[in-house]
Design an enzyme around this catalytic site. Structure first.
Site, PDB file in Angstrom:
ATOM      1  N   GLY A 190       0.840  -1.211   0.000  1.00 48.90           N
ATOM      2  CA  GLY A 190       0.000   0.000   0.000  1.00 48.90           C
ATOM      3  C   GLY A 190       0.866   1.249   0.000  1.00 48.90           C
ATOM      4  N   VAL A 194      17.969   8.490  -3.511  1.00 44.39           N
ATOM      5  CA  VAL A 194      18.633   8.877  -4.768  1.00 44.39           C
ATOM      6  C   VAL A 194      19.691   9.949  -4.499  1.00 44.39           C
ATOM      7  CG1 VAL A 194      18.280   9.982  -7.015  1.00 44.39           C
ATOM      8  CG2 VAL A 194      16.675   8.219  -6.210  1.00 44.39           C
ATOM      9  N   ARG A 210       1.195  -5.141  -5.612  1.00 38.14           N
ATOM     10  CA  ARG A 210       1.304  -6.377  -4.841  1.00 38.14           C
ATOM     11  C   ARG A 210       1.576  -7.475  -5.864  1.00 38.14           C
ATOM     12  NH1 ARG A 210      -2.877  -3.629  -1.812  1.00 38.14           N
ATOM     13  NH2 ARG A 210      -1.976  -3.033   0.197  1.00 38.14           N
ATOM     14  N   ASP A 239       5.170  -4.647   6.201  1.00 39.00           N
ATOM     15  CA  ASP A 239       5.802  -5.891   6.652  1.00 39.00           C
ATOM     16  C   ASP A 239       5.821  -6.962   5.562  1.00 39.00           C
ATOM     17  OD1 ASP A 239       3.043  -6.098   6.926  1.00 39.00           O
ATOM     18  OD2 ASP A 239       3.179  -7.523   8.575  1.00 39.00           O
ATOM     19  N   THR A 264       4.079   2.790   5.490  1.00 41.25           N
ATOM     20  CA  THR A 264       2.671   2.358   5.511  1.00 41.25           C
ATOM     21  C   THR A 264       1.928   3.265   6.464  1.00 41.25           C
ATOM     22  OG1 THR A 264       1.140   0.671   6.357  1.00 41.25           O
ATOM     23  CG2 THR A 264       3.374   0.545   7.174  1.00 41.25           C
ATOM     24  N   ASP A 318      -0.436   2.438   8.279  1.00 40.00           N
ATOM     25  CA  ASP A 318      -0.972   1.682   9.417  1.00 40.00           C
ATOM     26  C   ASP A 318      -0.129   1.744  10.685  1.00 40.00           C
ATOM     27  OD1 ASP A 318      -3.140   0.927   7.947  1.00 40.00           O
ATOM     28  OD2 ASP A 318      -2.435  -1.092   7.513  1.00 40.00           O
ATOM     29  N   ASP A 352       2.073  -0.301  11.589  1.00 39.11           N
ATOM     30  CA  ASP A 352       1.978  -1.642  12.193  1.00 39.11           C
ATOM     31  C   ASP A 352       3.274  -2.437  12.082  1.00 39.11           C
ATOM     32  OD1 ASP A 352       1.902  -1.937   9.457  1.00 39.11           O
ATOM     33  OD2 ASP A 352       0.276  -3.389   9.422  1.00 39.11           O
ATOM     34  N   ARG A 356     -17.755  16.537  13.165  1.00 35.76           N
ATOM     35  CA  ARG A 356     -18.265  17.031  14.447  1.00 35.76           C
ATOM     36  C   ARG A 356     -19.145  18.274  14.252  1.00 35.76           C
ATOM     37  NH1 ARG A 356     -17.191  15.472  19.418  1.00 35.76           N
ATOM     38  NH2 ARG A 356     -15.147  14.549  19.110  1.00 35.76           N
ATOM     39  N   ARG A 372      -5.936  -2.470   8.933  1.00 33.03           N
ATOM     40  CA  ARG A 372      -6.372  -3.861   8.738  1.00 33.03           C
ATOM     41  C   ARG A 372      -6.214  -4.669  10.016  1.00 33.03           C
ATOM     42  NH1 ARG A 372      -3.610  -5.930   3.421  1.00 33.03           N
ATOM     43  NH2 ARG A 372      -2.103  -4.528   4.369  1.00 33.03           N
ATOM     44  N   ARG A 398     -25.256  13.664  31.000  1.00 30.56           N
ATOM     45  CA  ARG A 398     -24.657  14.894  31.514  1.00 30.56           C
ATOM     46  C   ARG A 398     -24.690  16.020  30.468  1.00 30.56           C
ATOM     47  NH1 ARG A 398     -20.009  16.532  29.719  1.00 30.56           N
ATOM     48  NH2 ARG A 398     -18.470  15.150  28.790  1.00 30.56           N
ATOM     49  N   LYS A 425     -24.371  15.772  26.886  1.00 35.61           N
ATOM     50  CA  LYS A 425     -23.750  15.655  25.553  1.00 35.61           C
ATOM     51  C   LYS A 425     -24.855  15.440  24.529  1.00 35.61           C
ATOM     52  CE  LYS A 425     -19.017  14.056  25.958  1.00 35.61           C
ATOM     53  NZ  LYS A 425     -17.953  13.232  25.418  1.00 35.61           N
TER      54      LYS A 425
HETATM   55  P1  ADP Z   1       2.779  -4.342   2.735  1.00 40.24           P
HETATM   56  O1  ADP Z   1       4.201  -4.309   2.334  1.00 40.24           O
HETATM   57  O2  ADP Z   1       2.134  -2.987   2.685  1.00 40.24           O
HETATM   58  O3  ADP Z   1       2.556  -5.091   4.028  1.00 40.24           O
HETATM   59  P2  ADP Z   1       1.738  -6.655   1.296  1.00 40.24           P
HETATM   60  O4  ADP Z   1       1.553  -7.497   2.514  1.00 40.24           O
HETATM   61  O5  ADP Z   1       0.642  -6.666   0.284  1.00 40.24           O
HETATM   62  O6  ADP Z   1       1.983  -5.124   1.602  1.00 40.24           O
HETATM   63  O7  ADP Z   1       3.112  -7.143   0.629  1.00 40.24           O
HETATM   64  C1  ADP Z   1       3.617  -6.495  -0.527  1.00 40.24           C
HETATM   65  C2  ADP Z   1       4.310  -7.493  -1.404  1.00 40.24           C
HETATM   66  O8  ADP Z   1       5.449  -8.045  -0.716  1.00 40.24           O
HETATM   67  C3  ADP Z   1       3.499  -8.705  -1.808  1.00 40.24           C
HETATM   68  O9  ADP Z   1       2.621  -8.466  -2.871  1.00 40.24           O
HETATM   69  C4  ADP Z   1       4.595  -9.670  -2.210  1.00 40.24           C
HETATM   70  O10 ADP Z   1       5.075  -9.382  -3.509  1.00 40.24           O
HETATM   71  C5  ADP Z   1       5.695  -9.351  -1.193  1.00 40.24           C
HETATM   72  N1  ADP Z   1       5.635 -10.328  -0.109  1.00 40.24           N
HETATM   73  C6  ADP Z   1       4.750 -10.396   0.898  1.00 40.24           C
HETATM   74  N2  ADP Z   1       4.963 -11.463   1.691  1.00 40.24           N
HETATM   75  C7  ADP Z   1       6.033 -12.111   1.152  1.00 40.24           C
HETATM   76  C8  ADP Z   1       6.766 -13.291   1.509  1.00 40.24           C
HETATM   77  N3  ADP Z   1       6.431 -14.041   2.562  1.00 40.24           N
HETATM   78  N4  ADP Z   1       7.818 -13.638   0.723  1.00 40.24           N
HETATM   79  C9  ADP Z   1       8.164 -12.906  -0.345  1.00 40.24           C
HETATM   80  N5  ADP Z   1       7.504 -11.776  -0.726  1.00 40.24           N
HETATM   81  C10 ADP Z   1       6.471 -11.375   0.019  1.00 40.24           C
HETATM   82  O1  F6P Z   2      -2.008   0.828   3.538  1.00 39.35           O
HETATM   83  C1  F6P Z   2      -2.529  -0.039   4.515  1.00 39.35           C
HETATM   84  C2  F6P Z   2      -3.959  -0.272   4.214  1.00 39.35           C
HETATM   85  O2  F6P Z   2      -4.466   0.984   4.048  1.00 39.35           O
HETATM   86  C3  F6P Z   2      -4.821  -1.025   5.214  1.00 39.35           C
HETATM   87  O3  F6P Z   2      -5.193  -0.316   6.333  1.00 39.35           O
HETATM   88  C4  F6P Z   2      -5.983  -1.451   4.343  1.00 39.35           C
HETATM   89  O4  F6P Z   2      -6.672  -2.531   4.846  1.00 39.35           O
HETATM   90  C5  F6P Z   2      -5.321  -1.778   3.074  1.00 39.35           C
HETATM   91  O5  F6P Z   2      -4.126  -1.002   3.026  1.00 39.35           O
HETATM   92  C6  F6P Z   2      -6.153  -1.586   1.869  1.00 39.35           C
HETATM   93  O6  F6P Z   2      -5.366  -1.496   0.734  1.00 39.35           O
HETATM   94  P1  F6P Z   2      -5.838  -1.870  -0.733  1.00 39.35           P
HETATM   95  O7  F6P Z   2      -7.200  -1.330  -0.918  1.00 39.35           O
HETATM   96  O8  F6P Z   2      -4.807  -1.201  -1.585  1.00 39.35           O
HETATM   97  O9  F6P Z   2      -5.792  -3.355  -0.827  1.00 39.35           O
END
Ligand code: ADP
Ligand code: F6P
Length: 333
Positions: A25, A38, A86, A117, A139, A141, A143, A168, A185, A225, A227
């Site tokens: 994302g 770069v 992805r 991640d 990201t 998130d 996370d 609001r 997510r 109260r 609100k």
């Molecule tokens: P984010 O990086 O935002 O968490 P994704 O979970 O969709 O997004 O992962 C992005 C891309 O990273 C995936 O489409 C895939 O190409 C690669 N990826 C994810 N998990 C693995 C894995 N276990 N091994 C190798 N590549 C991975």
């Molecule tokens: O970038 C993270 C995130 O926004 C999550 O919170 C959400 O669930 C997901 O990506 C949605 O991404 P997409 O619509 O690109 O699959």
């Protein structure tokens, strides 16, 4: 090890040609990170290339040379100039072998991966195949373990706060209850921080189990109260805001409106915080690679930019600071 001393111990840069890609994302500030990679690489006399469309583009060989001018006028722009994707194919041996071939064919000896991640799992796979790889957390998130903040989170939180403030206005005028669903997510960071900053009456996050009855008790106490309106912030990881809104309406008889903020949270010009974070992380990635380091992710701890082994980072459970969540609850009584 200190990066500067590792570098001077090596005598000269351990790499000559660095590539950078964005994956997963998108997040505001990714462009600022690309720019930093770069420009820092060029500053040190290295060749630098951009890979378009993340790992999918890497497999397809979408590699182009970058220079100082390639990253002009992007520090303020949301999204990613290198596009993102992805890619299931990259999760296979065949996909990863093809990616390594492309890097070798272009004489690229190191890669910076900006993403979440999932993207870091991909970076680790490449590192295990001998490609010097460094991950930068990008990201909205927030996370990712081993960093206080990811690039894009601060911008997304500010976008959500702006939305809360606007909602609001209409909520007070109509004396209604509003449910606002925000992204996250598996993580409640956006909901928790934006909820605290926006004064939400209730915040529902996946990291803290909730009982709707208790949430309603609290809201009713607010009504008793004086609100006249409430805002309930729901992280998408908890469930659909629409459903929660329907349940609240059914159980209270109140007029409830639901807003799903969706992908607008991923766009927009990055805040100063995200631009600076991205710039520092991008520069650090180049320093690590010049020092011969690999398979590490960059993070920020307090005001320090730090590096952690990717294996360790991916094995570390991500923890949200629940004391902040509790504080938000106390202050919205
Ligand atoms: P984010 O990086 O935002 O968490 P994704 O979970 O969709 O997004 O992962 C992005 C891309 O990273 C995936 O489409 C895939 O190409 C690669 N990826 C994810 N998990 C693995 C894995 N276990 N091994 C190798 N590549 C991975
Ligand atoms: O970038 C993270 C995130 O926004 C999550 O919170 C959400 O669930 C997901 O990506 C949605 O991404 P997409 O619509 O690109 O699959």
């Amino acid at each position: 090890m200190d990066v500067t001393s590792a570098d001077s111990a090596a005598g000269s840069s351990a790499v000559k040609h660095i590539a950078v890609l964005t994956s997963g994302g998108d997040a505001p500030g990714m462009n600022a990170a690309i720019r930093a990679v770069v420009r820092k690489a060029v500053y040190h006399g290295l060749r630098v290339s951009g890979v378009k469309h993340g790992y999918a583009g890497l497999i397809r060989g979408e590699v182009e040379s970058m220079d100082l001018g390639s990253v002009a006028d992007i520090i303020q722009r949301g999204g990613t100039k290198l596009f993102t994707a992805r890619c299931k194919e990259f999760e296979t041996d065949a996909g990863q072998e093809q990616a390594v071939r492309v890097l070798r064919d272009h004489a690229i000896d190191a890669l910076v991966v900006i993403g979440g991640d999932g993207s870091f799992r991909g970076a680790r796979a490449l590192a295990h195949r001998g490609v010097k790889t460094i991950g930068i957390p990008g990201t909205i998130d927030n996370d990712i373990p081993c960093t206080d903040y990811t690039i894009g989170f601060d911008t997304a939180v500010n976008t959500v706060i702006e939305a809360i403030d606007k909602i609001r206005d209409t909520a007070t005028s109509h004396e209604r209850t509003y449910v606002i669903e925000v992204m996250g997510r598996n993580a409640g960071d956006i909901a928790m921080i934006a909820g605290l900053a926006g004064g939400a009456e209730s915040i529902l996050i996946p990291e803290s189990p909730f009982d709707l009855k208790m949430v309603l008790e609290k809201l009713k106490h607010g009504v008793s109260r004086g609100k006249r309106h409430s805002i309930i912030l729901v992280a998408e990881g908890v469930g659909h805001g629409m459903k929660i809104g329907e349940q609240i309406a059914e159980q209270t008889g109140w007029e409830v409106r639901v807003t799903v903020l969706g992908h607008l949270q991923r766009g927009g010009s990055p805040t100063a915080f995200d631009r600076v974070l991205a710039s520092r992380m991008g520069a650090m990635a180049v320093d690590l690679l010049r020092a011969g380091r690999t398979s590490e992710m960059i993070g920020v701890r307090g005001s320090h930019i730090v590096a952690t082994d990717i294996d360790e980072a991916l094995a570390t459970p991500r923890q949200i600071d629940l004391s902040v969540y509790e504080l938000a609850g106390i202050l919205s009584l």
